[in-house]
Design a protein around this motif. Structure first.
Motif: not given
Ligand code: KG4
Ligand code: ZN
Length: 347
Positions: A7-9, A77-78, A87, A110, A113, A307, A309, A312
């Motif tokens: 997750d890199t949102s 993955v987000t 993202l 996300h 998640g 947040d 991962a 996710i």
């Protein structure tokens, strides 16, 4: 099945390894210190940081889980919602890994998640929480405020959402107005502990609105007017009362809409996720109000409200079980404004 999730949102670079609902590792690298000087997240800086951190974090996540690539069976993955440049880093990395190791790629929203974050378990399968439907979910994060009804896994009916600012965003803006720093939610909560929430009453947002939507920009304006009406000295002497009043107004507005939704849809379970779900006063009051009616789950650990991962990876487990895997991973694209259900229809 071991899933490597990314997750890199927004402003956290996170990689987790999960097995069913269990966390094997969950690395969260927060960029918050970097963005503090801007009072919010600076997208191009977020992208640069994700780019430099993602590979070492993947290596660390594998190491902490005690696994190698041969023991990973899928990548998750987000794809959205979130900041487009941020993202992109997670999506590109996930695509490369899925190709390199010939692994299925599972796209995760996300916000789903944040809903499933309450079902994350430790290595010893705790906490054991029954998933019952219909399930009512409240997502309260920095970017979103949504009430969602689920009658089965991975199917979401959005009952209401914010018409303007998100709940966490309102906390952040109030904190900025009081000169308290970023992100503001946890700071406001800490100061509110010693404050009297009745000293500065504020209008309850959407109180006289029959639907299930939220709105926080009016509250922001009312709070601004209140604070600007005080002298610097008055403001500083009453910070805890101002914070308590603001926090209580938000909590009351959330409980009001939860009450309406519970009465109308009669859910068997209430789950609350997202950064604001970490607020202990919110937890206390929600439990007090609804605990006789239905079970209430919050994320089991503080680091799972924000947040991460792992949430996710847990969604990906249910998606894989339901055959939601990308046929053509290379085509996966970021969806900064994704809405829940997207990949149910488009996979
Ligand atoms: O879910 P999250 O980590 O990121 C997004 O997806 O947006 O949520 C971050 C938000 C921030 O606005 C932050 O101020 C708020 O959650 N927050 C809190 C608390 N801890 C974090 N708000 C109220 N009380 C808290 N204890
Ligand atoms: Zn979030």
């Amino acid at each position: 099945m071991n899933i490597l999730a990314i997750d890199t949102s927004c402003d956290e670079t996170s990689v987790a390894i999960t097995n069913k609902q269990r966390i094997l590792s969950n690395i969260i690298f927060s960029q918050v210190k970097l963005h503090q000087q801007f009072g919010g997240v600076f997208p191009s800086l977020a992208k640069r940081e994700h780019l430099t951190k993602i590979q070492p974090i993947i290596t660390l996540a594998l190491k902490r889980a005690g696994l190698n690539w041969r023991q990973i069976q899928a990548i998750a993955v987000t794809f959205g919602p979130g900041l487009a440049p941020a993202l992109e880093v997670g999506i590109n990395t996930a695509k490369q890994l899925s190709q390199k190791y010939q692994l299925p790629l599972i796209p995760v929203d996300h916000l789903e998640g944040h809903i499933y974050s309450v079902f994350i378990q430790s290595q010893s399968n705790n906490p054991k929480r029954l998933i019952k439907f219909p399930l009512l979910a409240l997502i309260v994060s920095g970017g979103h405020t949504q009430l969602v009804l689920m009658t089965q896994h991975l199917h979401y009916q959005i009952l209401g959402q914010t018409l303007d600012d998100a709940c966490g965003e309102a906390f952040d803006k109030a904190a900025r107005l009081l000169g308290l720093g970023y992100p503001g939610g946890a700071i406001i909560e800490r100061l509110a502990k010693t404050g009297d929430p009745t000293k500065y009453p504020l209008p309850i947002p959407m109180q006289h609105h029959p639907g299930l939507d939220f709105s926080y920009s009016g509250l922001k304006t009312a709070f601004k007017r209140l604070v600007y009406g005080l002298s610097e000295q008055e403001k500083n002497q009453n910070l805890s009362h101002l914070c308590a009043g603001f926090q209580q107004t938000i909590i009351t507005s959330l409980i009001l809409k939860l009450k309406l939704a519970i009465a109308k849809y009669q859910p068997k379970l209430l789950v609350i996720g997202g950064g604001v779900a970490d607020n202990q006063m919110l937890r206390k009051q929600v439990r007090k109000e609804f605990k006789k009616q239905l079970p209430i789950y919050f994320p089991p650990l503080k680091r799972l409200s924000g947040d991460n991962a792992a949430m996710i990876g847990v969604v990906a487990h249910f998606k894989f079980q339901n055959g939601i895997v990308l046929k053509d991973p290379i085509k996966l694209d970021r969806l900064p404004r994704a809405n829940l259900n997207y990949y149910l229809k488009n996979c």
